[in-house]
Structures are given as C-alpha cells and as structure tokens.
Scaffold this active site. Sequence first.
Site, PDB file in Angstrom:
ATOM      1  NE  ARG A 218       9.198  -1.616 -54.024  1.00  0.00           N
ATOM      2  CZ  ARG A 218       8.243  -2.481 -53.687  1.00  0.00           C
ATOM      3  NH1 ARG A 218       7.234  -2.696 -54.521  1.00  0.00           N
ATOM      4  NH2 ARG A 218       8.277  -3.121 -52.542  1.00  0.00           N
TER       5      ARG A 218
ATOM      6  CG  ASP B  92      16.761  -0.831 -54.161  1.00  0.00           C
ATOM      7  OD1 ASP B  92      17.312  -1.945 -54.041  1.00  0.00           O
ATOM      8  OD2 ASP B  92      15.576  -0.638 -53.871  1.00  0.00           O
TER       9      ASP B  92
ATOM     10  N   GLY C 188      13.512   1.026 -45.374  1.00  0.00           N
ATOM     11  CA  GLY C 188      14.293  -0.191 -45.150  1.00  0.00           C
ATOM     12  C   GLY C 188      15.641   0.113 -44.517  1.00  0.00           C
TER      13      GLY C 188
END
Length: 340
Positions: free
Chosen positions: A170, A126, A10
Amino acid sequence: MRIGILTGGGDCPGLNAVIRAIVRKSVQCGDEVIGFRDGWRGVLEADTVPMDLAAVRGILPRGGTVLGTSRTNPYALQGGGDRVLATLERLGIDALVPIGGEDTLGVARKLAEAGVRVVGVPKTIDNDLDATDYTFGFDTALGVATEAIDRLHTTGDSHHRTLVVEVMGRHAGWIALHAGMAGGATVVLIPEQPFDVDAVVEHCQHRFDSGYSPIVVVSEGASSKDGDLVLATGERDAFGHVRLGGIGTALASLIEQRTGREARAVVLGHIQRGGTPSPFDRVLATRFGLAALDAVHDGASGVMVALRGTDIVRVPLAEATAQLKLVPVDRYAEVEVFFG
C-alpha cells in the site's frame, strides 16, 4: 499469569507459529493463555477460546491464523476503548500479546498508555513496520511473488507480450523491490517513487527490441507522476484505509497501446498472504513468540519484540508505530540498474 493473545489485521503466514510458541512456553511457565477470536472484535465482545497444547498441535506449518482476524478498530467505536478495558479486567487478563501490523499495534500502544500490560509482536507481509529489520510473512510473500515472475517469463517470451505483475504494498514497495530484483523484472514500480509513464514504455520497448518480453512488477500503491492511486472501491476500513487495486490492469492497457504489443496483467492479491510459511518465517515467528512471553514475565509493557541483525530485542511501541519503514532511495537505485 493469565495472558491474552490475538491476531489482527490482514492474515499472513507465520501467525500460527507465534501462537504455538507462546502457548508451548506458557505451559512450561505455568501460565494460562486465552485467545481472543478475530482480533480486537474478540476483545470488544469477550469472544474467547482457551489455548492449550491440544489447541496448537500441528499448526506450525499452517498459514493464516487459528484465532481468526479482522480489521476492527476499538477506538473507531463509541466507548470502544472502555469496552476493551472492561473485558480485560472482567476476564482477569494480566498481560496482552497482540500480533499485528501498524494498525493493530497502534491500538496496543493506546492500551499500554491506559495502563494495560502489553507486549506486541510485529506482523505484516509488507515489511513496513519500523524498528524491526524484518517482519514474518514477508519472506513467504516474496517467495510467492518471485515464483510467479519466474513462471511469467516463459509464457511472456512465448507470446511476445508484456506481463504486468501487481503485488501488495500500500505505502511501501518492499515486496515489489525484492521480487523484482530476484525475478529479473524489466521495471519495478513502488509507492515511494512516482513513475514516469514514458520511461516505463521505453524500458518495455527496449526489452522487446532485445528479443525478449518485458515483465513489469508494480506495487498496488504505486502511481504515476501525473496520476493518483488506482482504487478497487471507494470504501474505507475501520482504520481509514481505502481498498487499492487495479494499477496493474491500467498499466497493462497503457503499455499495450503505446508499444503495439499485447499486454496482460496478473494480480497476485491474497495468494501472497496464504499458504505454508517459509522456514525463515516459521523460525522468526517462533522466536518472536518466545521473546514476547519473556518480556511479559520480565514485567515489560508498551514494547514490541523486533529483529535487529540476528538478535531479538525490545523496542517501544511508540517508536515502532511512529512511522512506516519505506524503501529508501538508495535501495531503489540498486534495482534501477537492471531496468530495460
């Protein structure tokens, strides 16, 4: 030296700052930098672009990546690993600097074990890569999420409704944890801690009873103690990841039914990935790029540059990709103080 660079997985703010730092310093060192387009796809297909000073001029404040990216996994394709090795040998690449998260650097680790000189640079919004205190991209994503929560407080109070903010995350809830604490959320829900639906509803009702409207911040990978992950589709990418999404909408519907008050879901999605990187991310990404080139010149391989305190250090790729950095119980306990 002839150095190859790529950005995989990403996109996130700060990638261009790394590319710029590597190219700027390589020019001073007399190196040649070759960029591979779209991550590992570019290496598989020998799709390259020369990276000189002109190629990196003006890219420091730009989000995304000028090299493009993809979630290509060479080792998921028959003979993919051999094709990568053949490309690197044919192009005369002396060292490879992949910039990415757990999946991209997992491929890098295998290449290092196959004899390629590899120095990785950690990237993920993240902040879940082990062995580094922070990854660039996280600070910018956090700023986006916090600003959204700040704005939602006023509209939520005006309409006396619950607002559920779904953020990325996630397996790790770092964005939700930090944004929820910074934004004064009523409840923060993360993948590491399955939540109790009754408790969430109770916190929301308590907020209404106090004269204000609740804000619930939830990671896309969060789930209730009695439920499963909410999936956007059943598809899996080349690394086996399912596409998540929808927990915010599902939770908003449930809260509305249980409280009798209107609830709306706001999914920030890729807004968190895009846009101008924060000053912190620009500086960290730049330092990572400089340190990666230093590691290459020192003959290091199979390592990743990492932030420890305020220092940039080198850690084994095997250590960095062995496990994810998850939110510990004590950190979640800090934000729980403010629930309700």
